[in-house]
Design a protein around this motif. Structure first.
Motif, PDB file in Angstrom:
ATOM      1  N   GLY A   1     -25.965  -7.005  13.300  1.00  0.00           N
ATOM      2  CA  GLY A   1     -24.768  -7.834  13.181  1.00  0.00           C
ATOM      3  C   GLY A   1     -23.675  -7.176  14.118  1.00  0.00           C
ATOM      4  O   GLY A   1     -23.664  -5.994  14.435  1.00  0.00           O
ATOM      5  N   ASP A   2     -22.943  -8.052  14.386  1.00  0.00           N
ATOM      6  CA  ASP A   2     -21.617  -7.599  15.403  1.00  0.00           C
ATOM      7  C   ASP A   2     -20.325  -7.317  14.323  1.00  0.00           C
ATOM      8  O   ASP A   2     -19.383  -6.872  14.725  1.00  0.00           O
ATOM      9  CB  ASP A   2     -21.188  -9.079  16.308  1.00  0.00           C
ATOM     10  CG  ASP A   2     -21.018 -10.198  15.442  1.00  0.00           C
ATOM     11  OD1 ASP A   2     -20.632 -10.034  14.345  1.00  0.00           O
ATOM     12  OD2 ASP A   2     -20.956 -11.345  16.089  1.00  0.00           O
ATOM     13  N   GLY A   3     -20.704  -7.487  13.129  1.00  0.00           N
ATOM     14  CA  GLY A   3     -19.703  -7.065  12.134  1.00  0.00           C
ATOM     15  C   GLY A   3     -18.604  -8.058  12.036  1.00  0.00           C
ATOM     16  O   GLY A   3     -17.716  -7.735  11.171  1.00  0.00           O
ATOM     17  N   GLY A   4     -18.337  -9.082  12.845  1.00  0.00           N
ATOM     18  CA  GLY A   4     -17.593 -10.078  12.651  1.00  0.00           C
ATOM     19  C   GLY A   4     -18.143 -11.413  11.696  1.00  0.00           C
ATOM     20  O   GLY A   4     -17.491 -11.697  10.780  1.00  0.00           O
ATOM     21  N   TRP A   5     -19.078 -11.940  12.593  1.00  0.00           N
ATOM     22  CA  TRP A   5     -19.490 -13.262  11.821  1.00  0.00           C
ATOM     23  C   TRP A   5     -20.989 -13.443  12.000  1.00  0.00           C
ATOM     24  O   TRP A   5     -21.704 -14.102  10.999  1.00  0.00           O
ATOM     25  CB  TRP A   5     -18.783 -14.665  12.518  1.00  0.00           C
ATOM     26  CG  TRP A   5     -19.143 -14.808  13.857  1.00  0.00           C
ATOM     27  CD1 TRP A   5     -18.695 -14.124  15.083  1.00  0.00           C
ATOM     28  CD2 TRP A   5     -20.366 -15.616  14.436  1.00  0.00           C
ATOM     29  NE1 TRP A   5     -19.404 -14.671  15.963  1.00  0.00           N
ATOM     30  CE2 TRP A   5     -20.369 -15.535  15.723  1.00  0.00           C
ATOM     31  CE3 TRP A   5     -21.149 -16.665  13.604  1.00  0.00           C
ATOM     32  CZ2 TRP A   5     -21.099 -16.390  16.411  1.00  0.00           C
ATOM     33  CZ3 TRP A   5     -22.005 -17.485  14.553  1.00  0.00           C
ATOM     34  CH2 TRP A   5     -21.894 -17.272  15.951  1.00  0.00           C
TER      35      TRP A   5
ATOM     36  N   ALA B   1     -17.969  -8.077   5.404  1.00  0.00           N
ATOM     37  CA  ALA B   1     -17.890  -9.102   6.582  1.00  0.00           C
ATOM     38  C   ALA B   1     -16.736  -9.990   6.213  1.00  0.00           C
ATOM     39  O   ALA B   1     -16.510 -10.249   5.123  1.00  0.00           O
ATOM     40  CB  ALA B   1     -19.029 -10.105   6.631  1.00  0.00           C
ATOM     41  N   PRO B   2     -16.060 -10.365   7.272  1.00  0.00           N
ATOM     42  CA  PRO B   2     -14.971 -11.433   7.232  1.00  0.00           C
ATOM     43  C   PRO B   2     -15.621 -12.583   6.537  1.00  0.00           C
ATOM     44  O   PRO B   2     -16.720 -12.949   6.495  1.00  0.00           O
ATOM     45  CB  PRO B   2     -14.522 -11.456   8.465  1.00  0.00           C
ATOM     46  CG  PRO B   2     -14.936 -10.246   9.413  1.00  0.00           C
ATOM     47  CD  PRO B   2     -16.170  -9.923   8.665  1.00  0.00           C
ATOM     48  N   ALA B   3     -14.847 -13.613   5.996  1.00  0.00           N
ATOM     49  CA  ALA B   3     -14.891 -14.851   5.388  1.00  0.00           C
ATOM     50  C   ALA B   3     -15.918 -15.520   6.465  1.00  0.00           C
ATOM     51  O   ALA B   3     -15.724 -15.234   7.495  1.00  0.00           O
ATOM     52  CB  ALA B   3     -13.836 -15.507   5.125  1.00  0.00           C
ATOM     53  N   ASP B   4     -16.768 -16.358   5.533  1.00  0.00           N
ATOM     54  CA  ASP B   4     -17.453 -17.473   6.610  1.00  0.00           C
ATOM     55  C   ASP B   4     -18.571 -16.924   7.408  1.00  0.00           C
ATOM     56  O   ASP B   4     -18.744 -16.908   8.505  1.00  0.00           O
ATOM     57  CB  ASP B   4     -16.695 -18.319   7.422  1.00  0.00           C
ATOM     58  CG  ASP B   4     -17.434 -19.672   7.738  1.00  0.00           C
ATOM     59  OD1 ASP B   4     -18.495 -19.992   7.130  1.00  0.00           O
ATOM     60  OD2 ASP B   4     -17.146 -20.120   8.690  1.00  0.00           O
TER      61      ASP B   4
END
Ligand code: COA
Length: 144
Positions: free
Chosen positions: A69-73, A107-110
């Motif tokens: 993962g990129d850790g963002g989305w 992780a951030p939302a969504d």
């Protein structure tokens, strides 16, 4: 390595880390996934966004799974594998549940969580809420 988290009321212990290179190679091979070399396995165990594995009472690594993962989305589940001698005991579900909890916690939302679902894993993935993307989107692969 952090102390293992008891994975239930049995002798299996879930560790929130990657297995060793040798264990990774062995688990892929015995579970029927395509064989990988130590050269491939080294970066795989070192560079994942999340990785966990389960050891039995004898200390042998018997199940594993990871997320790239990129850790963002964008998060991709890979290497979900249980040694056949230890299948149907809930280990695959424990690994998946832990990995998805990592997404929920870190992780951030969504988040967008994907995987390529080989036949043996499909009932498990469906039971956890994964849905097929076809025909809107098809999985594709490029081999070099
Ligand atoms: C997929 C896999 C990881 C499941 O591991 P496992 O430790 O046996 O899984 P669990 O015991 O947690 O079972 C999870 C669910 O998978 C399903 N399942 C597992 N083995 C199954 C089987 N032989 N036949 C039908 N369903 C099965 C069941 O729905 C089960 O749910 P339940 O808890 O209600 O019984 C394991 O079969 C495996 O390593 N297969 C070979 C490698 C592979 O194909 N991995 C998936 C790559 S995408």
């Amino acid at each position: 390595m952090r102390a293992g988290i008891p994975a239930g009321g049995d002798a299996y212990v879930l560790h929130p880390t990657a297995p060793s290179v040798e264990e990774y190679v062995r688990l892929r091979a015995v579970s029927g996934l395509s064989p990988r070399t130590p050269e491939q396995a080294g970066p795989a165990v070192a560079n994942s966004w999340a990785f966990c594995h389960v050891r039995d009472a004898a200390g042998q690594a018997v199940a594993m799974g990871r997320i790239l993962g990129d850790g963002g989305w964008y998060f991709h589940v890979a290497d979900i594998a249980t040694d056949p001698a230890h299948q149907r005991r809930g280990l695959g579900r424990r690994v998946m549940t832990w990995l998805l909890a990592q997404v929920d916690e870190r992780a951030p939302a969504d988040p967008y969580v994907t995987l390529m679902a080989d036949e043996p894993g499909r009932p498990l993935y469906r039971s956890l809420g994964f849905v097929e993307t076809a025909p809107h989107s098809l999985g594709m692969v490029l081999r070099r």
